[in-house]
Design a protein around this motif. Structure first.
Motif, PDB file in Angstrom:
ATOM      1  N   GLY A   1       0.825  -1.192   0.000  1.00  8.99           N
ATOM      2  CA  GLY A   1       0.000   0.000   0.000  1.00  8.99           C
ATOM      3  C   GLY A   1       0.862   1.246   0.000  1.00  8.99           C
ATOM      4  O   GLY A   1       2.099   1.171   0.078  1.00  8.99           O
ATOM      5  N   PRO A   2       0.257   2.425  -0.061  1.00  8.46           N
ATOM      6  CA  PRO A   2       1.026   3.676  -0.162  1.00  8.46           C
ATOM      7  C   PRO A   2       1.946   3.928   1.028  1.00  8.46           C
ATOM      8  O   PRO A   2       3.047   4.462   0.854  1.00  8.46           O
ATOM      9  CB  PRO A   2      -0.064   4.757  -0.262  1.00  8.46           C
ATOM     10  CG  PRO A   2      -1.318   4.107   0.208  1.00  8.46           C
ATOM     11  CD  PRO A   2      -1.193   2.669  -0.141  1.00  8.46           C
ATOM     12  N   LEU A   3       1.508   3.535   2.221  1.00 11.58           N
ATOM     13  CA  LEU A   3       2.365   3.731   3.391  1.00 11.58           C
ATOM     14  C   LEU A   3       3.617   2.874   3.290  1.00 11.58           C
ATOM     15  O   LEU A   3       4.736   3.358   3.527  1.00 11.58           O
ATOM     16  CB  LEU A   3       1.586   3.396   4.669  1.00 11.58           C
ATOM     17  CG  LEU A   3       2.370   3.424   5.981  1.00 11.58           C
ATOM     18  CD1 LEU A   3       2.986   4.788   6.223  1.00 11.58           C
ATOM     19  CD2 LEU A   3       1.468   3.028   7.144  1.00 11.58           C
ATOM     20  N   THR A   4       3.456   1.630   2.928  1.00 14.09           N
ATOM     21  CA  THR A   4       4.597   0.721   2.810  1.00 14.09           C
ATOM     22  C   THR A   4       5.554   1.177   1.711  1.00 14.09           C
ATOM     23  O   THR A   4       6.779   1.126   1.876  1.00 14.09           O
ATOM     24  CB  THR A   4       4.107  -0.710   2.529  1.00 14.09           C
ATOM     25  OG1 THR A   4       3.170  -1.087   3.536  1.00 14.09           O
ATOM     26  CG2 THR A   4       5.250  -1.691   2.517  1.00 14.09           C
ATOM     27  N   ILE A   5       4.988   1.620   0.598  1.00 14.00           N
ATOM     28  CA  ILE A   5       5.825   2.121  -0.500  1.00 14.00           C
ATOM     29  C   ILE A   5       6.657   3.309  -0.042  1.00 14.00           C
ATOM     30  O   ILE A   5       7.865   3.396  -0.311  1.00 14.00           O
ATOM     31  CB  ILE A   5       4.945   2.519  -1.706  1.00 14.00           C
ATOM     32  CG1 ILE A   5       4.297   1.275  -2.327  1.00 14.00           C
ATOM     33  CG2 ILE A   5       5.768   3.267  -2.756  1.00 14.00           C
ATOM     34  CD1 ILE A   5       3.257   1.596  -3.381  1.00 14.00           C
ATOM     35  N   ALA A   6       6.018   4.234   0.668  1.00 15.94           N
ATOM     36  CA  ALA A   6       6.732   5.428   1.137  1.00 15.94           C
ATOM     37  C   ALA A   6       7.810   5.067   2.147  1.00 15.94           C
ATOM     38  O   ALA A   6       8.925   5.600   2.109  1.00 15.94           O
ATOM     39  CB  ALA A   6       5.735   6.414   1.746  1.00 15.94           C
ATOM     40  N   VAL A   7       7.494   4.156   3.064  1.00 16.43           N
ATOM     41  CA  VAL A   7       8.455   3.740   4.088  1.00 16.43           C
ATOM     42  C   VAL A   7       9.667   3.075   3.459  1.00 16.43           C
ATOM     43  O   VAL A   7      10.815   3.359   3.818  1.00 16.43           O
ATOM     44  CB  VAL A   7       7.776   2.794   5.102  1.00 16.43           C
ATOM     45  CG1 VAL A   7       8.816   2.103   5.990  1.00 16.43           C
ATOM     46  CG2 VAL A   7       6.784   3.566   5.973  1.00 16.43           C
ATOM     47  N   LYS A   8       9.436   2.186   2.509  1.00 15.89           N
ATOM     48  CA  LYS A   8      10.545   1.452   1.879  1.00 15.89           C
ATOM     49  C   LYS A   8      11.426   2.357   1.017  1.00 15.89           C
ATOM     50  O   LYS A   8      12.646   2.171   0.972  1.00 15.89           O
ATOM     51  CB  LYS A   8       9.984   0.331   0.999  1.00 15.89           C
ATOM     52  CG  LYS A   8       9.433  -0.850   1.763  1.00 15.89           C
ATOM     53  CD  LYS A   8       8.935  -1.920   0.784  1.00 15.89           C
ATOM     54  CE  LYS A   8       8.462  -3.173   1.501  1.00 15.89           C
ATOM     55  NZ  LYS A   8       7.956  -4.197   0.545  1.00 15.89           N
TER      56      LYS A   8
END
Length: 261
Positions: free
Chosen positions: A85-92
């Motif tokens: 999801g967008p949060l995981t993409i941003a974190v990674k």
């Protein structure tokens, strides 16, 4: 989910740009507080471009869940695969994640970002049994409107204190006139009249409007006028009608705007 790519006009009204640059450098979670249409989202988009970083924006609503942000399993052919999801993409990847109107989201969203807003800077993905350390450039930015549905959808003090915060409000008349004129390419005279209308309605607290005139609405009216729509009609449909459905209030606002435009 939107990824910002191009520059976007923003007129500073205080020290918010300096605050954002320092917060980004230190990777401090940042909370933007202010009424609808006061420039919060525009500010984040402008600053992401200014510091040359990627931005993912999530417009939160009452159905926004932690699963929507973190990711989910989907069936593809004969396989079950995981989609970030967008949060995981941003974190990674070390992007800025902007949660617009975070107070509108479901409570599990706050739980999901909990460990990202302190010294841990971690995201736990329970469906995978994994904990991901945020990339060095990751930053969390959120916004909410303190005046909207006050008492029903508010951030808990324990959540608010995980962020540093900036307050936004509608700009002073001179600055707002410049914004309206620049965004719509209308004349200074038209922009000044529209800003005067906006400020007049904002001061009419006795009308009991849930939301008042945003800079965004004034820009929309100016664009319509610039495109050839009669001034009064443009103000009626872009400024008055979005504010209320009460016939008497609509008529009173139309009469006021007709006199001022």
């Amino acid at each position: 989910m939107e990824v910002a790519e191009n520059t976007i006009f923003y007129k500073a009204i205080g020290s918010e740009m300096d605050v954002f640059i320092h917060a980004n450098k230190l990777k401090l979670p940042l909370l933007l507080k202010g009424p609808t249409g006061s420039g919060k989202s525009r500010f984040v988009e402008h600053m992401a471009h200014r510091i040359n970083t990627n931005l993912i924006t999530v417009s939160c609503h009452e159905e926004t869940s932690a699963t929507d942000l973190i990711g989910r399993f989907i069936i593809k052919g004969a396989e079950t695969i995981w989609i970030d999801g967008p949060l995981t993409i941003a974190v990674k990847n070390g992007y800025i994640l902007y949660l617009d109107e975070i107070a509108e989201a479901r409570p599990d969203v706050i739980v999901a970002i909990h460990a990202l807003t302190d010294h841990r800077r971690e995201l736990f993905i329970d469906k995978l049994g994994e904990t991901i350390k945020a990339a060095p450039n990751f930053q969390l930015v959120a916004s909410f409107n303190p005046g909207y549905q006050k008492g029903f959808k508010e951030l808990k003090p324990s959540t608010r204190q995980r962020f540093i915060a900036l307050s936004f409000d509608y700009p002073a008349a001179k600055i707002e006139t410049e914004i309206v004129s620049t965004e719509s390419e209308c004349s200074q005279e038209i922009a000044q009249k529209l800003v005067a209308i906006g400020n007049k309605i904002r001061n009419l607290t006795e009308l009991g409007l849930a939301e008042t005139v945003s800079t965004r609405l004034l820009v929309d009216a100016a664009k319509l006028i610039q495109d050839g729509l009669p001034k009064r009609l443009a103000v009626h449909i872009a400024v008055v009608e979005p504010l209320t459905d009460e016939p008497d209030t609509i008529q009173a606002l139309k009469d006021l705007c007709d006199l001022m435009i």
